[in-house]
Enzyme design. Structure first.
Site, PDB file in Angstrom:
ATOM      1  N   HIS A   1      35.988  32.888  46.232  1.00 28.49           N
ATOM      2  CA  HIS A   1      36.605  32.075  45.275  1.00 28.49           C
ATOM      3  C   HIS A   1      36.939  32.719  44.146  1.00 28.49           C
ATOM      4  O   HIS A   1      35.914  33.264  43.465  1.00 28.49           O
ATOM      5  CB  HIS A   1      35.621  30.767  44.892  1.00 28.49           C
TER       6      HIS A   1
ATOM      7  N   HIS B   1      37.070  34.878  41.067  1.00 29.11           N
ATOM      8  CA  HIS B   1      36.269  34.911  39.735  1.00 29.11           C
ATOM      9  C   HIS B   1      36.446  36.193  39.271  1.00 29.11           C
ATOM     10  O   HIS B   1      36.819  37.128  39.586  1.00 29.11           O
ATOM     11  CB  HIS B   1      34.885  34.780  40.425  1.00 29.11           C
TER      12      HIS B   1
END
Ligand code: 5GP
Ligand code: ZN
Length: 113
Positions: A97, A99
């Site tokens: 995800h 980041h």
């Protein structure tokens, strides 16, 4: 994304030490800090990496505006900080995800080792 660690943090299914939140961005403390200050900023909409996120430049802007807001509120600009994002195995990406690491609080080493 059902199996995504950071989506689980966003859904409060896994605890995290929150340092920032707005409608679209979430910031929290990295569990294995690699600098005296090690924060992670994520967009609430799931993408796997920065190249996928590049299809949504508004989202990238929103994350960087959150980092701007946070680092200014914490007076971090003068001492300085580093923003890093990893893509894929050579860079050591472990959470898929997108980041942005924010590293600060001490003199940081150079890149690439
Ligand atoms: P990457 O290696 O993908 O660039 O960064 C993933 C980061 O997520 C690592 O720095 C790692 O320490 C952090 N991390 C992994 N699992 C957790 C967790 O459950 N909570 C928090 N706060 N950070 C995590
Ligand atoms: Zn996710």
């Amino acid at each position: 994304m059902d199996n995504c660690l950071f989506c689980k943090i966003l859904k409060n299914e896994i605890p995290a030490k929150k340092i920032y939140e707005d409608d679209v961005v979430f910031g929290f403390v990295d569990i294995y800090p690699q600098a005296k200050t090690h924060l992670l900023f994520i967009h609430k909409s799931h993408t796997a990496n920065i190249n996928e996120m590049a299809n949504d430049p508004k989202a990238i802007g929103e994350v960087f505006q959150a980092i701007q807001k946070y680092t200014r509120s914490e007076s971090m600009e003068q001492e300085g900080f580093r923003v890093v994002t990893n893509l894929g195995p050579l860079a050591g990406q472990t959470v898929f995800h997108t980041h942005f690491h924010v590293l600060a609080g001490e003199k940081l080493g150079r890149f690439g080792s």
